[in-house]
Design a protein around this motif. Structure first.
Motif, PDB file in Angstrom:
ATOM      1  N   LEU A   1      -3.794   2.390   4.703  1.00 43.80           N
ATOM      2  CA  LEU A   1      -3.597   3.364   4.773  1.00 43.80           C
ATOM      3  C   LEU A   1      -2.089   3.148   5.891  1.00 43.80           C
ATOM      4  CD1 LEU A   1      -4.448   6.701   4.427  1.00 43.80           C
ATOM      5  CD2 LEU A   1      -4.767   6.292   6.605  1.00 43.80           C
ATOM      6  N   TYR A   2      -1.233   3.685   4.747  1.00 48.79           N
ATOM      7  CA  TYR A   2       0.499   4.288   5.709  1.00 48.79           C
ATOM      8  C   TYR A   2       0.281   2.266   5.266  1.00 48.79           C
ATOM      9  CZ  TYR A   2      -0.955   8.594   7.564  1.00 48.79           C
ATOM     10  OH  TYR A   2      -1.266  10.065   7.819  1.00 48.79           O
ATOM     11  N   GLY A   3       0.207   1.864   4.668  1.00 42.91           N
ATOM     12  CA  GLY A   3       0.401   0.318   4.685  1.00 42.91           C
ATOM     13  C   GLY A   3      -0.444  -0.802   5.372  1.00 42.91           C
ATOM     14  N   LYS A   4      -1.129  -0.285   6.013  1.00 39.29           N
ATOM     15  CA  LYS A   4      -1.647  -1.286   6.766  1.00 39.29           C
ATOM     16  C   LYS A   4      -3.749  -1.217   6.210  1.00 39.29           C
ATOM     17  CE  LYS A   4       0.592  -1.346  10.956  1.00 39.29           C
ATOM     18  NZ  LYS A   4       0.583  -1.051  12.384  1.00 39.29           N
ATOM     19  N   LEU A   5      -4.262  -1.960   6.124  1.00 37.60           N
ATOM     20  CA  LEU A   5      -5.861  -2.003   6.270  1.00 37.60           C
ATOM     21  C   LEU A   5      -6.774  -1.450   7.543  1.00 37.60           C
ATOM     22  CD1 LEU A   5      -8.220  -2.638   3.998  1.00 37.60           C
ATOM     23  CD2 LEU A   5      -7.976  -4.822   5.117  1.00 37.60           C
TER      24      LEU A   5
ATOM     25  N   ILE B   1      -8.182  11.091   1.356  1.00 33.58           N
ATOM     26  CA  ILE B   1      -7.622  10.093   2.128  1.00 33.58           C
ATOM     27  C   ILE B   1      -6.699   9.187   2.033  1.00 33.58           C
ATOM     28  CG2 ILE B   1      -8.344   8.437   4.021  1.00 33.58           C
ATOM     29  CD1 ILE B   1     -10.820   8.673   4.170  1.00 33.58           C
ATOM     30  N   GLU B   2      -6.900   8.525   1.224  1.00 33.65           N
ATOM     31  CA  GLU B   2      -5.501   7.616   0.257  1.00 33.65           C
ATOM     32  C   GLU B   2      -4.601   8.333   0.165  1.00 33.65           C
ATOM     33  OE1 GLU B   2      -3.435   5.058  -3.138  1.00 33.65           O
ATOM     34  OE2 GLU B   2      -5.917   5.659  -2.998  1.00 33.65           O
ATOM     35  N   LEU B   3      -4.692  10.346  -0.818  1.00 32.48           N
ATOM     36  CA  LEU B   3      -3.412  10.829  -1.107  1.00 32.48           C
ATOM     37  C   LEU B   3      -2.733  11.816   0.318  1.00 32.48           C
ATOM     38  CD1 LEU B   3      -5.179  12.459  -4.280  1.00 32.48           C
ATOM     39  CD2 LEU B   3      -3.310  10.404  -4.079  1.00 32.48           C
ATOM     40  N   TYR B   4      -3.531  12.125   1.190  1.00 33.32           N
ATOM     41  CA  TYR B   4      -2.788  12.287   1.959  1.00 33.32           C
ATOM     42  C   TYR B   4      -2.421  11.633   2.788  1.00 33.32           C
ATOM     43  CZ  TYR B   4      -2.498  15.140   6.260  1.00 33.32           C
ATOM     44  OH  TYR B   4      -1.997  16.874   7.181  1.00 33.32           O
ATOM     45  N   GLY B   5      -2.788  10.548   2.999  1.00 29.61           N
ATOM     46  CA  GLY B   5      -1.809   9.076   3.747  1.00 29.61           C
ATOM     47  C   GLY B   5      -0.524   9.483   2.858  1.00 29.61           C
ATOM     48  N   ALA B   6      -0.494   9.314   1.573  1.00 30.03           N
ATOM     49  CA  ALA B   6       1.062   9.221   0.556  1.00 30.03           C
ATOM     50  C   ALA B   6       1.818  10.769   1.131  1.00 30.03           C
ATOM     51  CB  ALA B   6       1.047   9.724  -0.565  1.00 30.03           C
ATOM     52  N   ARG B   7       1.333  11.689   1.838  1.00 28.17           N
ATOM     53  CA  ARG B   7       2.267  12.754   2.011  1.00 28.17           C
ATOM     54  C   ARG B   7       3.118  12.346   3.165  1.00 28.17           C
ATOM     55  NH1 ARG B   7       2.963  16.508   5.640  1.00 28.17           N
ATOM     56  NH2 ARG B   7       2.531  14.760   7.456  1.00 28.17           N
ATOM     57  N   PHE B   8       2.970  10.703   4.008  1.00 23.95           N
ATOM     58  CA  PHE B   8       4.213  11.320   4.985  1.00 23.95           C
ATOM     59  C   PHE B   8       4.899  11.037   4.829  1.00 23.95           C
ATOM     60  CE2 PHE B   8       6.185   8.145   8.602  1.00 23.95           C
ATOM     61  CZ  PHE B   8       5.661   8.757   9.411  1.00 23.95           C
ATOM     62  N   SER B   9       5.721   9.816   2.991  1.00 24.52           N
ATOM     63  CA  SER B   9       6.165   9.550   2.610  1.00 24.52           C
ATOM     64  C   SER B   9       7.726  10.947   2.401  1.00 24.52           C
ATOM     65  CB  SER B   9       6.108   9.592   1.286  1.00 24.52           C
ATOM     66  OG  SER B   9       5.692   9.991   0.138  1.00 24.52           O
ATOM     67  N   ILE B  10       7.393  12.323   2.778  1.00 20.53           N
ATOM     68  CA  ILE B  10       8.230  13.132   2.363  1.00 20.53           C
ATOM     69  C   ILE B  10       8.807  13.151   3.721  1.00 20.53           C
ATOM     70  CG2 ILE B  10       6.924  15.247   2.961  1.00 20.53           C
ATOM     71  CD1 ILE B  10       7.913  16.229   0.467  1.00 20.53           C
ATOM     72  N   GLU B  11       8.003  12.759   4.691  1.00 19.96           N
ATOM     73  CA  GLU B  11       9.063  13.240   6.302  1.00 19.96           C
ATOM     74  C   GLU B  11      10.014  11.997   6.471  1.00 19.96           C
ATOM     75  OE1 GLU B  11       7.874  15.724   8.384  1.00 19.96           O
ATOM     76  OE2 GLU B  11       6.186  15.672   7.284  1.00 19.96           O
TER      77      GLU B  11
ATOM     78  N   LEU C   1     -12.283  13.358  -6.670  1.00 21.50           N
ATOM     79  CA  LEU C   1     -11.542  12.703  -6.698  1.00 21.50           C
ATOM     80  C   LEU C   1     -12.606  12.443  -5.073  1.00 21.50           C
ATOM     81  CD1 LEU C   1      -7.901  14.251  -5.372  1.00 21.50           C
ATOM     82  CD2 LEU C   1      -8.511  12.367  -7.223  1.00 21.50           C
ATOM     83  N   SER C   2     -12.693  11.623  -4.756  1.00 27.54           N
ATOM     84  CA  SER C   2     -13.506  10.513  -3.976  1.00 27.54           C
ATOM     85  C   SER C   2     -13.077  10.174  -2.053  1.00 27.54           C
ATOM     86  CB  SER C   2     -14.407   9.477  -4.029  1.00 27.54           C
ATOM     87  OG  SER C   2     -12.955   8.631  -4.364  1.00 27.54           O
ATOM     88  N   ALA C   3     -13.810  10.310  -1.506  1.00 37.54           N
ATOM     89  CA  ALA C   3     -13.080  10.389   0.124  1.00 37.54           C
ATOM     90  C   ALA C   3     -12.360   9.644   0.255  1.00 37.54           C
ATOM     91  CB  ALA C   3     -14.750  10.007   1.160  1.00 37.54           C
ATOM     92  N   LEU C   4     -12.102   8.734   0.041  1.00 39.01           N
ATOM     93  CA  LEU C   4     -11.571   7.607  -0.452  1.00 39.01           C
ATOM     94  C   LEU C   4      -9.950   7.478  -0.516  1.00 39.01           C
ATOM     95  CD1 LEU C   4     -12.734   4.279  -0.523  1.00 39.01           C
ATOM     96  CD2 LEU C   4     -12.483   5.366   2.074  1.00 39.01           C
ATOM     97  N   GLN C   5     -10.521   8.543  -2.332  1.00 32.58           N
ATOM     98  CA  GLN C   5      -9.283   9.083  -2.702  1.00 32.58           C
ATOM     99  C   GLN C   5      -8.142  10.058  -1.842  1.00 32.58           C
ATOM    100  OE1 GLN C   5     -11.069   9.667  -6.460  1.00 32.58           O
ATOM    101  NE2 GLN C   5     -10.099   8.189  -7.900  1.00 32.58           N
TER     102      GLN C   5
ATOM    103  N   VAL D   1      -0.828   8.853 -10.723  1.00 34.94           N
ATOM    104  CA  VAL D   1      -1.926   8.320  -9.302  1.00 34.94           C
ATOM    105  C   VAL D   1      -3.041   9.326  -8.976  1.00 34.94           C
ATOM    106  CG1 VAL D   1      -2.081   7.966  -6.845  1.00 34.94           C
ATOM    107  CG2 VAL D   1      -0.094   8.444  -7.731  1.00 34.94           C
ATOM    108  N   HIS D   2      -4.564   8.543  -9.583  1.00 34.36           N
ATOM    109  CA  HIS D   2      -5.888   8.591 -10.067  1.00 34.36           C
ATOM    110  C   HIS D   2      -5.505   9.932 -10.995  1.00 34.36           C
ATOM    111  CE1 HIS D   2      -6.982   6.381  -6.659  1.00 34.36           C
ATOM    112  NE2 HIS D   2      -6.122   7.346  -5.851  1.00 34.36           N
ATOM    113  N   GLY D   3      -4.941   9.550 -12.149  1.00 32.89           N
ATOM    114  CA  GLY D   3      -4.990  10.346 -12.875  1.00 32.89           C
ATOM    115  C   GLY D   3      -4.241  11.482 -12.976  1.00 32.89           C
TER     116      GLY D   3
END
Length: 441
Positions: free
Chosen positions: A274-278, A324-334, A318-322, A93-95
């Protein structure tokens, strides 16, 4: 035994044969099969009763966890290798590999269990109260993208050291007890050891945005994405000093209340999934110093409905959007923790030895990963195309309930057709037994 596994799934389980002796591998296969088939609690009594094709006394099943000679580290290494080989480049994911880190509490009252003690419960669930008696677990998993969402693959679980039990120790020139942060970093390093020299990032919730955790991982070349408190502050680099100025050089420049950056700077407005939605996000970005953190970090302040959200990354590439995207991926562990408890009995162990407890929870993670791989690779396989009159709403493709129902139907068909003659009309036999199949599903 193999006839009760759909043919497409056998190779996944056979990959672990070198980790066991022949008798232990029979227990392992039966255990993995029962984890998926059994509804409700996954205690050893119910698992042993369900595995009808491997009839052994309950005490023999308990010895598989507590006494059989198989290495948990070897099984974990093989699981990481299997997940990486099956998912391939999608894990980059982003290298870099993206690891999710979180903890979970498991309520236990048995005094004979090692490590049972009182823990602060941060779930804010009024029914559970402020504290819980039981075990506290570190969970580390690989995160991969899938369609418009993220999947977390749980690979390593370790007990969090407490004040009374579950003590862990660091041995070097001296022996000293592990702190909470030492144990969290050790669990991550256990997984990174299996990934070799690849670049790695860790995403974790706001509790892990503390200096001991950030510094400990950055010193090992691992970057962290997390979230800061709403009252967090940061500092710019110190301004250049005029020549000939006397006195000690200042360590930092202007101090910022990070939440105020939204009003101090011109926000950027972008759209991302983010979380499956635009989703449309409004944010500002700034590289600052944080208190006691050894290097500069990148902060992204997001505009929220009620208050701002402050994300932090130690990876300045990492850019700002990246971020935000990676932190949004954290919810998958919940979601992974929820499924581990609901479908694979993560908290159902009744063992009284540390080894048996560790093996139980890791086999739950192993079952989760293997059956998810089976679902992911064979979404259109015939054995999964099972419908039930009791299911009225569309099911998610990777639903474990869907897999459980399909595996039950597969095993039932193997039993029904086992004694059928070579020229039998299989379609007629299946129609005759359709009521039985519907009841099982």
């Amino acid at each position: 035994m193999d006839i009760f596994f759909p043919t497409q799934t056998l190779s996944l389980f056979q990959a672990f044969a070198p980790c066991f002796t022949a008798p232990s591998f029979a227990y392992f296969q039966s255990y993995m099969w029962a984890l998926m088939v059994v509804e409700g609690r996954k205690c050893m009594t119910r698992l042993a009763r369900c595995a009808f094709f491997h009839q052994r006394d309950l005490s023999s099943w308990e010895r598989f966890l507590a006494e059989h000679r198989w290495s948990l580290s070897a099984v974990t290494d093989r699981l990481v290798t299997l997940v990486v080989s099956q998912l391939g480049d999608t894990l980059q994911v982003h290298g870099a590999y993206l690891l999710g880190k979180d903890t979970t509490l498991v309520a236990k009252t048995a005094k004979r269990m090692p490590g049972v003690q009182k823990w602060k419960d941060h779930s804010h669930n009024a029914d559970r109260g402020a504290y819980m008696i039981g075990h506290h677990w570190n969970l580390v998993g690989l995160i991969s993208p899938w369609e418009s969402r993220w999947l977390c693959w749980p690979l390593v679980m370790r007990l969090v050291p407490g004040l009374k039990g579950a003590r862990q120790w660091m041995v070097g020139d001296a022996v000293e007890p592990m702190s909470f942060w030492d144990a969290a970093i050790a669990a991550i390093l256990e997984l990174t050891r299996c990934l070799g020299e690849a670049s790695i990032r860790v995403v974790a919730d706001a509790y892990y945005s503390k200096a001991p955790f950030l510094n400990g991982l950055v010193a090992r070349g691992i970057h962290v994405i997390s979230r800061l408190r709403k009252d967090a502050v940061g500092w710019d680099d110190p301004a250049p000093r005029p020549p000939g100025t006397r006195g000690r050089k200042p360590r930092h420049g202007r101090q910022w209340t990070l939440a105020s950056l939204l009003s101090e700077q011109t926000p950027t407005q972008e759209r991302l999934t983010l979380y499956g939605k635009l989703t449309e996000v409004v944010f500002v970005t700034r590289d600052v110093w944080l208190r006691d953190v050894a290097q500069k970090v990148r902060v992204v302040v997001l505009e929220g409905a009620k208050e701002s959200c402050i994300l932090v990354s130690t990876d300045l590439t990492l850019s700002a959007l990246q971020i935000i995207e990676l932190y949004g991926a954290r919810f998958s562990i919940e979601l992974t923790i929820r499924d581990l408890k609901q479908h694979f009995g993560l908290g159902d162990y009744q063992c009284t030895t540390t080894l048996a407890i560790l093996r139980f929870v890791h086999l739950a993670c192993l079952g989760f990963c293997l059956w998810r791989l089976a679902l992911l690779e064979h979404l259109e396989a015939g054995w999964l195309q099972v419908t039930s009159a009791r299911v009225s709403l569309p099911e998610a493709p990777l639903s474990f309930q869907r897999g459980r129902r399909a595996l039950r139907a597969w095993a039932t068909r193997q039993i029904i057709f086992a004694n059928a003659t070579p020229g039998a009309d299989m379609e007629k036999i299946e129609r005759d037994h359709e009521p039985l199949l519907q009841m099982l599903m």
